[in-house]
Design an enzyme around this catalytic site. Structure first.
Site, PDB file in Angstrom:
ATOM      1  CG  ASP A 184      -0.264  -0.015   2.537  1.00 24.53           C
ATOM      2  OD1 ASP A 184       0.207   1.051   2.980  1.00 24.53           O
ATOM      3  OD2 ASP A 184      -0.200  -1.100   3.162  1.00 24.53           O
ATOM      4  CD  GLU A 275      -3.638   4.130  10.747  1.00 22.56           C
ATOM      5  OE1 GLU A 275      -2.637   4.150  11.502  1.00 22.56           O
ATOM      6  OE2 GLU A 275      -3.595   3.834   9.528  1.00 22.56           O
TER       7      GLU A 275
END
Length: 896
Positions: A184, A275
């Site tokens: 990613d 997150e």
């Protein structure tokens, strides 16, 4: 751009353990294309997940028609068929400018909180690398080099050429877990060398598209299009900032700016990065939201993305953050999971609600640019994951839907539907993420197969309910007994799963399956237990192994078994089962036990067990085994007391009543241990020792008056009611005895009457018709006991009389016979009988000096006679000789 910050793996593992609430499982090595499916949360009715494709539909043909997939993302401002994008929220200029300044040109990225925790101990304190990179990007922006996110080109559609589902990946040297590798990236990586990433082994990529409602990744087009151009699957992610706008607002901003999805088989589902709050200005790590507020925000985002794209977003997070900030919510267990946990051990304990994950982010420092990920499945499953829409319905008014609802709907063990319900004359079926459900029209019962588990995947691999090898419809629910095993019964099979051996089945319509059922399945003292292998058929037999039994079905259709925990079964396994030169082969009977003795026959061996001696076998295919069979098996030689052993020149085996040998020259011979010859052979040392007789060269043979047997170094005789005596056939006396004809013929010596004995200067042995002596000087000499000279020698006291031992053998001429002894020369004539000359005496010395028989005196015609010690006289053929102590020897010629 390749990141240069090295992840400190030891501290990373410690951090991973701290971020999860359980011991991380070890990751088993496998090929990059192999599936690595983690076990689901243990329940009484679900087995651990195996390594098969959980995404495949198992509904019978014909499959229900799928809903049309949404169009692929085509521009930063997405358009989805039949969907009008809601307008992006209007915010005050001060708020927008403040948020944009806070986020900056780099923005946040996936895994940023974990990296910061590892380096700084605080998810809101930037790492040194971030600080340096931010300064670099600010200079690029000042220099006008930074791409303008608002003016970037339209993202390209995925190439028409198909993506290989089994690419030959050459992995880089850096550590990576087994599986399909991916990565990613965000603006932190700037322009990415996608060809290099492909060559390293990456096969999918997530690209950051947006953050909050004010940030667009300026490198999105280069990254999103570049990844698919080299052949990767690609997807977009949104970095959530829950505290500044609603979930729906951020979802629309995301979808409108590159976060769309299409069922083109190349685009991965949208990804929500939720997150640790990277910005201290926005509050605590949970953005100052309560758990209920956080769950509501995520649901708002998810519902909007699902409505806009047709796909539920995949959720990226850590176990620690999720359980802390959502209150361990299980409300999103139907969503795909992208779990972050940096280590070389495993994904670890998953967030509440999830029993498995789809992608594991295992490193932020390589092997790939950005963060490194691995897909939890095969390349086929990755392809399916990219193209599957979430547009199937469950009718909760019908039995299958009611059962799905009772199983907690998408949050339960079934998950989302992967097909609509289809009905056939005898049943209806519907497939779900983790379950295939059947409704039996005859009974109204709903029966399920947990397809995310090991048993369910094996059921799918066998053909579900179709084909000759299929198991058929389930007839019971899957039941698990702790972590020991799980089981489920089907129309044509009973399946078992154990962590140590995987899934194995009993096919109920086979001879072995019917015998297993008759033995009590897994219950009772006679039962075979859980299968440890699957049914296997070769041209001449079928076989299957169980916990306590190995079963074989031969061409005759009979099933024979080996009791594996028993002594015979253990020895059979140690010998190689049915494989190899030492193996016993398949059983030809069952094991039977009587009177403390157990026995079982095999193709090449018959096995016996007793408590005292353990397991011994007779290799019935060998010469010794054939002779044992011919002798009556146990009624002849008895049971084996040792196993057959072979040496360069012979093979041997001990039985209860026989010691048996096989040599090419002599075939099979044996020593009867319970008979006189055998006892004497054993007492002599058998094969070993200086006095041993050696291997038998013949079998014992008995005649009316005696028995005899020939060994390597001895020939043994046993007269009835007498002692065993032997001739040492390798010694001088034995060789001479053999040369004489042994016990046969006119010159033979006859049976031995005593064993050979040796003194310092000679050896001697008595036979029926002969006494033999051997000395180093003279070799072997004999006295023929039945002849006149032999009788006279015996009468004289043999070797202890005046004659002594023979120094020559008897020689006969037409008119006389003669033989020399130590102290005598003897003659025999028909007329005079036996006479001898005492060679050490005065007359004997003079006779020898005169020339003996060929001198003037001739042979003796009578024995010497003496009067006390003063005079002796003896007649010869031509003289009479007298000796006196006073006058010595006087010779008087005889008148003719």
């Amino acid at each position: 751009m390749t990141r240069t910050l090295s992840l400190k793996w030891l501290s990373g593992v410690a951090l991973a353990v701290a971020l999860t609430s359980g011991t991380l499982p070890a990751v088993a090595a496998e090929q990059p294309d192999a599936v690595q499916q983690p076990a689901p949360v243990e329940t009484p009715a679900t087995s651990p997940a195996p390594t098969a494709d959980p995404a495949e539909s198992t509904a019978p043909a014909p499959q229900p028609t799928e809903a049309p997939a949404p169009a692929a993302p085509s521009a930063p401002a997405e358009s989805v068929p039949e969907t009008t994008p809601p307008a992006e929220p209007e915010s005050g200029a001060v708020e927008e400018d403040w948020l944009a300044e806070l986020i900056g040109p780099l923005g946040a990225k996936m895994g940023q909180g974990l990296e910061r925790l590892e380096e700084t101990g605080n998810a809101q304190v930037p790492t040194a690398e971030e600080t340096a990179l931010e300064a670099k990007v600010e200079r690029l922006a000042e220099d006008g080099v930074l791409p303008d996110a608002a003016a970037t080109e339209t993202p390209q559609a995925a190439p028409a050429a198909s993506i290989s589902l089994a690419a030959n990946i050459q992995l880089a040297a850096d550590w990576r877990p087994p599986g399909i590798q991916g990565m990613d990236v965000s603006s932190h990586q700037l322009d990415v060398d996608w060809r290099h990433a492909w060559n390293q082994g990456s096969r999918f990529a997530y690209v950051k598209a947006t953050e909050a409602t004010s940030y667009k990744n300026p490198y999105y087009n280069q990254q999103y299009n570049g990844s698919v151009d080299v052949g990767m699957y690609r997807g977009a992610y949104h970095f959530a900032i829950p505290g500044v706008s609603s979930g729906a607002e951020q979802a629309n901003y995301f979808v409108n700016n590159g976060g769309g999805w299409s069922a083109d088989g190349r685009t991965l589902p949208p990804l929500l990065d939720i997150e640790y709050n990277p910005y201290a200005e926005l509050g605590n790590t949970c953005y100052n939201l309560s758990a209920a507020q956080m769950v509501s925000w995520i649901r708002d985002f998810s519902n909007t993305v699902k409505a806009r794209t047709g796909r539920l977003p995949m959720i990226y997070s850590t176990t620690d953050w999720w359980n802390r900030c959502t209150g361990s919510s299980t409300a999103f267990a139907d969503h795909p999971l992208h779990i972050a946990n940096y280590n070389q051990v495993g994904a670890g304990t998953l967030p509440a609600g999830w029993s498995s994950y789809n992608v594991w982010q295992y490193s932020s420092s390589g092997p790939f640019a950005g963060d490194s990920n691995v897909f939890n499945g095969s390349s086929t499953q990755l392809h399916e994951f990219s193209r599957r829409a979430d547009s199937y319905n469950v009718d909760t008014r019908r039995p299958i839907g009611a059962a799905w609802q009772a199983a907690s709907r998408v949050d339960g063990s079934w998950g989302l539907p992967t097909a609509n319900e289809s009905c056939y004359p005898t049943y209806c079926v519907q497939t779900f993420d983790r379950t295939t459900a059947y409704l039996l029209t005859s009974t109204g019962e709903v029966r399920t197969v947990y397809t995310a588990g090991a048993i369910g995947n094996a059921w799918k691999a066998a053909g579900t309910i179709y084909g000759a090898s299929s198991w058929g419809l389930p007839t019971g629910a899957e039941v698990c007994y702790g972590s020991v095993y799980c089981t489920q019964s089907y129309e044509r099979a009973v399946a078992y799963f154990r962590p140590s051996s995987g899934v194995s089945t009993v096919l109920l319509n086979t001879e072995i399956g019917r015998a297993w059922t008759a033995a009590g399945t897994i219950y009772g003292s006679a039962s075979w237990g859980i299968p440890s292998s699957n049914h296997l058929c070769e041209p001449t037999y079928c076989t299957q192994s169980f916990e306590r039994t190995a079963a074989y079905r031969g061409n005759d259709g009979a099933v024979r078994t080996i009791y594996l925990p028993g002594a015979i079964g253990s020895a059979w396994k140690a010998a190689g089962t049915i494989y190899g030169a030492a193996s016993w082969g398949m059983p030809t009977s069952g094991e039977t036990c009587t009177g403390g003795v157990c026995t079982q026959t095999f193709e090449r061996d018959t096995a016996f067990w007793t408590q005292a001696s353990g397991v011994h076998t007779v290799r019935t295919s060998s010469l010794i085994g054939g002779a044992w069979t011919g002798a009556g098996k146990t009624s002849g030689w008895g049971r084996p007391t040792g196993n057959q052993a072979c040496y360069p020149s012979y093979c041997t085996q001990e039985f209860e009543s026989r010691s048996v040998y096989s040599m090419p020259a002599t075939g099979v011979t044996s020593v009867a241990l319970n008979e006189s010859v055998g006892k004497a052979w054993k007492a002599s040392g058998g094969l070993g020792g200086a006095a041993s007789w050696g291997i038998p060269l013949t079998n014992q043979a008995c005649y009316p008056t005696y028995c005899t047997q020939v060994f390597e170094r001895h020939t043994a005789y046993w007269p009835k009611n007498g002692a065993v005596t032997t001739v040492q056939t390798t010694g001088p006396i034995g060789k001479a005895w053999t040369a004489s004809g042994t016990i046969f013929g006119s010159s033979s010596w006859g049976l031995p009457q005593s064993p050979e004995t040796c003194e310092p200067t000679y050896c001697t042995q008595v036979f029926e018709r002969t006494v033999a002596y051997w000395t180093a000087a003279k070799g072997v000499k004999t006295v023929v006991l039945a002849d006149p000279i032999g009788k006279a020698w015996t009468a004289s006291g043999r070797i202890h009389g005046t004659w002594g031992m023979p120094t020559e053998n008897q020689v006969c001429y037409p008119t006389y016979c003669t033989q020399n002894f130590e102290r005598t020369t003897a003659y025999w004539t028909q007329a005079n009988g036996v006479s001898s000359i005492y060679l050490p005496g005065q007359i004997g010395t003079a006779w020898t000096a005169s020339g003996g028989i060929h001198g003037a005196w001739g042979m003796s015609t009578g024995n010497q006679t003496c009067s006390g010690s003063t005079s002796c006289t003896q007649n010869f053929e031509r003289t009479t000789v007298t000796w006196t102590s006073s006058g010595g020897v006087r010779v008087t010629p005889r008148r003719a």
